[in-house]
Design a protein around this motif. Structure first.
Motif, PDB file in Angstrom:
ATOM      1  N   MET A 149      67.568  31.688  51.505  1.00 19.59           N
ATOM      2  CA  MET A 149      68.749  32.188  50.704  1.00 19.59           C
ATOM      3  C   MET A 149      69.776  32.290  51.439  1.00 19.59           C
ATOM      4  N   LYS A 150      69.690  32.709  52.876  1.00 18.08           N
ATOM      5  CA  LYS A 150      70.905  32.989  53.543  1.00 18.08           C
ATOM      6  C   LYS A 150      71.636  31.982  53.578  1.00 18.08           C
ATOM      7  N   GLY A 151      71.325  30.529  53.478  1.00 20.13           N
ATOM      8  CA  GLY A 151      72.051  29.579  53.597  1.00 20.13           C
ATOM      9  C   GLY A 151      73.067  29.519  52.431  1.00 20.13           C
ATOM     10  N   MET A 152      72.337  29.817  51.409  1.00 19.96           N
ATOM     11  CA  MET A 152      73.172  29.694  49.988  1.00 19.96           C
ATOM     12  C   MET A 152      74.194  30.919  50.259  1.00 19.96           C
ATOM     13  N   THR A 153      73.961  31.802  50.925  1.00 19.17           N
ATOM     14  CA  THR A 153      75.227  33.023  51.087  1.00 19.17           C
ATOM     15  C   THR A 153      76.121  32.315  52.003  1.00 19.17           C
ATOM     16  N   LEU A 154      75.993  31.484  52.898  1.00 23.16           N
ATOM     17  CA  LEU A 154      77.115  31.116  53.548  1.00 23.16           C
ATOM     18  C   LEU A 154      77.773  29.996  52.897  1.00 23.16           C
ATOM     19  N   LEU A 155      77.005  29.061  52.022  1.00 26.83           N
ATOM     20  CA  LEU A 155      77.849  28.053  51.464  1.00 26.83           C
ATOM     21  C   LEU A 155      78.485  28.716  50.378  1.00 26.83           C
ATOM     22  N   GLN A 156      78.196  29.877  49.943  1.00 26.73           N
ATOM     23  CA  GLN A 156      78.947  30.601  48.779  1.00 26.73           C
ATOM     24  C   GLN A 156      80.081  31.098  49.205  1.00 26.73           C
ATOM     25  N   LEU A 168      81.697  30.030  51.966  1.00 21.43           N
ATOM     26  CA  LEU A 168      82.370  29.051  52.214  1.00 21.43           C
ATOM     27  C   LEU A 168      83.258  28.656  50.941  1.00 21.43           C
ATOM     28  N   PHE A 169      82.622  28.476  49.929  1.00 19.61           N
ATOM     29  CA  PHE A 169      83.031  27.715  48.691  1.00 19.61           C
ATOM     30  C   PHE A 169      84.174  28.965  48.398  1.00 19.61           C
ATOM     31  N   ASP A 170      83.941  30.370  48.299  1.00 19.34           N
ATOM     32  CA  ASP A 170      84.860  31.443  48.118  1.00 19.34           C
ATOM     33  C   ASP A 170      86.082  31.164  48.933  1.00 19.34           C
TER      34      ASP A 170
END
Length: 150
Positions: free
Chosen positions: A1-8, A10-12
């Motif tokens: 889940m931590k990877g999704m936070t980093l992707l989010q 970056l997206f933001d």
């Protein structure tokens, strides 16, 4: 889940950067409207103004992000109003030059835009400007590589 936070994150960040870029472009458009010229005319005048009254047509095309057809229409309009004229340069190349009337007109338009930009940056220290330019160039170069892969 931590990877999704980093992707989010970056997206933001990308969304925020793109929105800020669009807001800045909108400010240039607002400046053109206030100065009573189209965006393309404003850009041609600006480029000739900052280059001391003469600028390669190729540099205007390359720097603007505006279609050649639109730039050419702006140039024809300015030529018809005796604001600019074109000079041949090295074979097929041309230089856009301000006439005497054009120099006065550029002082009423492009100079005001330049002064607004200058005022916006004058409170930045040398290090801030250096960092900003370095990051902008890094982004441009990386993004250009990605666009070439498309």
């Amino acid at each position: 889940m931590k990877g999704m936070t980093l992707l989010q994150e970056l997206f933001d960040s990308i969304c925020k950067i793109n929105c800020l870029n669009e807001e800045i472009e909108s400010l240039y458009h607002q400046a053109s409207v206030k100065l009573g010229v189209s965006d393309s005319v404003s850009f041609v005048l600006y480029m000739t103004y900052i280059n001391k009254g003469k600028c390669l047509l190729y540099d205007i095309y390359k720097s603007s992000g505006i279609s050649k057809q639109t730039i050419n229409s702006a140039i024809r309009k300015l030529e018809n109003e005796d604001i600019i004229y074109l000079e041949k340069y090295n074979g097929k190349s041309k230089i856009v030059c301000l006439t005497e009337k054009g120099k006065e007109y550029a002082n009423q338009t492009a100079k005001k835009l330049y002064e607004a930009e200058f005022s916006a940056f004058k409170d930045w220290d040398e290090k801030e400007m250096e960092i900003y330019l370095k990051l902008m160039k890094k982004h441009r170069n990386s993004f250009k590589k990605q666009i070439e892969k498309l």
